[in-house]
Write a protein that holds these residues in place. Structure first.
Motif, PDB file in Angstrom:
ATOM      1  N   GLY A   1      42.648  20.077 -75.922  1.00  0.00           N
ATOM      2  CA  GLY A   1      43.325  21.113 -76.696  1.00  0.00           C
ATOM      3  C   GLY A   1      42.551  22.399 -76.867  1.00  0.00           C
ATOM      4  O   GLY A   1      43.100  23.490 -76.737  1.00  0.00           O
ATOM      5  N   GLY A   2      41.274  22.295 -77.177  1.00  0.00           N
ATOM      6  CA  GLY A   2      40.461  23.494 -77.373  1.00  0.00           C
ATOM      7  C   GLY A   2      40.327  24.326 -76.124  1.00  0.00           C
ATOM      8  O   GLY A   2      40.340  25.555 -76.165  1.00  0.00           O
ATOM      9  N   PHE A   3      40.229  23.660 -74.984  1.00  0.00           N
ATOM     10  CA  PHE A   3      40.092  24.384 -73.722  1.00  0.00           C
ATOM     11  C   PHE A   3      41.373  25.104 -73.340  1.00  0.00           C
ATOM     12  O   PHE A   3      41.347  26.235 -72.876  1.00  0.00           O
ATOM     13  CB  PHE A   3      39.676  23.439 -72.597  1.00  0.00           C
ATOM     14  CG  PHE A   3      38.286  22.911 -72.745  1.00  0.00           C
ATOM     15  CD1 PHE A   3      37.196  23.766 -72.713  1.00  0.00           C
ATOM     16  CD2 PHE A   3      38.056  21.569 -72.927  1.00  0.00           C
ATOM     17  CE1 PHE A   3      35.908  23.297 -72.859  1.00  0.00           C
ATOM     18  CE2 PHE A   3      36.769  21.085 -73.074  1.00  0.00           C
ATOM     19  CZ  PHE A   3      35.694  21.936 -73.043  1.00  0.00           C
ATOM     20  N   THR A   4      42.509  24.435 -73.517  1.00  0.00           N
ATOM     21  CA  THR A   4      43.765  25.066 -73.123  1.00  0.00           C
ATOM     22  C   THR A   4      44.128  26.232 -74.041  1.00  0.00           C
ATOM     23  O   THR A   4      44.677  27.225 -73.572  1.00  0.00           O
ATOM     24  CB  THR A   4      44.916  24.042 -73.111  1.00  0.00           C
ATOM     25  OG1 THR A   4      45.014  23.423 -74.388  1.00  0.00           O
ATOM     26  CG2 THR A   4      44.700  22.993 -72.059  1.00  0.00           C
ATOM     27  N   SER A   5      43.798  26.155 -75.308  1.00  0.00           N
ATOM     28  CA  SER A   5      44.161  27.239 -76.221  1.00  0.00           C
ATOM     29  C   SER A   5      43.259  28.457 -76.073  1.00  0.00           C
ATOM     30  O   SER A   5      43.678  29.568 -76.369  1.00  0.00           O
ATOM     31  CB  SER A   5      44.146  26.751 -77.665  1.00  0.00           C
ATOM     32  OG  SER A   5      42.834  26.455 -78.065  1.00  0.00           O
ATOM     33  N   SER A   6      42.045  28.267 -75.631  1.00  0.00           N
ATOM     34  CA  SER A   6      41.103  29.385 -75.557  1.00  0.00           C
ATOM     35  C   SER A   6      40.717  29.759 -74.130  1.00  0.00           C
ATOM     36  O   SER A   6      39.802  30.557 -73.943  1.00  0.00           O
ATOM     37  CB  SER A   6      39.846  29.042 -76.354  1.00  0.00           C
ATOM     38  OG  SER A   6      39.219  27.901 -75.794  1.00  0.00           O
ATOM     39  N   ALA A   7      41.417  29.231 -73.149  1.00  0.00           N
ATOM     40  CA  ALA A   7      41.026  29.456 -71.750  1.00  0.00           C
ATOM     41  C   ALA A   7      41.071  30.933 -71.359  1.00  0.00           C
ATOM     42  O   ALA A   7      40.184  31.417 -70.653  1.00  0.00           O
ATOM     43  CB  ALA A   7      41.920  28.636 -70.824  1.00  0.00           C
ATOM     44  N   VAL A   8      42.066  31.657 -71.803  1.00  0.00           N
ATOM     45  CA  VAL A   8      42.189  33.064 -71.422  1.00  0.00           C
ATOM     46  C   VAL A   8      41.022  33.876 -71.983  1.00  0.00           C
ATOM     47  O   VAL A   8      40.420  34.684 -71.270  1.00  0.00           O
ATOM     48  CB  VAL A   8      43.538  33.635 -71.905  1.00  0.00           C
ATOM     49  CG1 VAL A   8      43.612  35.130 -71.674  1.00  0.00           C
ATOM     50  CG2 VAL A   8      44.689  32.938 -71.207  1.00  0.00           C
ATOM     51  N   GLY A   9      40.685  33.675 -73.246  1.00  0.00           N
ATOM     52  CA  GLY A   9      39.590  34.424 -73.852  1.00  0.00           C
ATOM     53  C   GLY A   9      38.243  34.109 -73.227  1.00  0.00           C
ATOM     54  O   GLY A   9      37.437  35.005 -72.971  1.00  0.00           O
TER      55      GLY A   9
END
Length: 118
Positions: A89-97
């Protein structure tokens, strides 16, 4: 008024962190981890979403906002995928940043000549 709220809340966060850096012996890396963890805890309790509604980018841009973003991603992924969502979850939500930070850091290293401090 939105700009003023974003400015003073973001400035207050930065000022408190600067005081923390100046008055304690905590290293900058530890303070950054503390901020991310605090943002995740405040997000899990529901306080940080109210702060972001009030201050907008003044609350979502600092590292506290990154911790809250990680929490939101983990919470959503756990609901959709179960236990494995804790790790995804953490990776998918912050991948763009994270990707943008890496790309811009690489481009900056191509443009400027990095030097080691003596």
């Amino acid at each position: 008024m939105d700009y003023i709220n974003a400015f003073w809340v973001g400035g207050l966060i930065c000022a408190l962190v600067q005081i923390l850096l100046d008055k304690t012996k905590l290293l900058p890396g530890r303070v950054m981890v503390l901020l991310v963890c605090t943002g995740a805890v405040l997000g899990s309790v529901g306080i940080y979403n109210k702060l972001m509604d009030f201050a907008g980018a003044g609350a979502s841009v600092p590292l506290l906002g990154f911790g809250n973003l990680l929490w939101k991603g983990v919470k959503k992924a756990i609901g959709e995928q179960g236990f494995i969502g804790i790790f995804m979850g953490g990776f998918t939500s912050s991948a763009v940043g994270i990707s943008a930070a890496l790309i811009f850091a690489y481009l900056a290293s191509l443009i400027f000549k990095p030097k080691m401090k003596n």
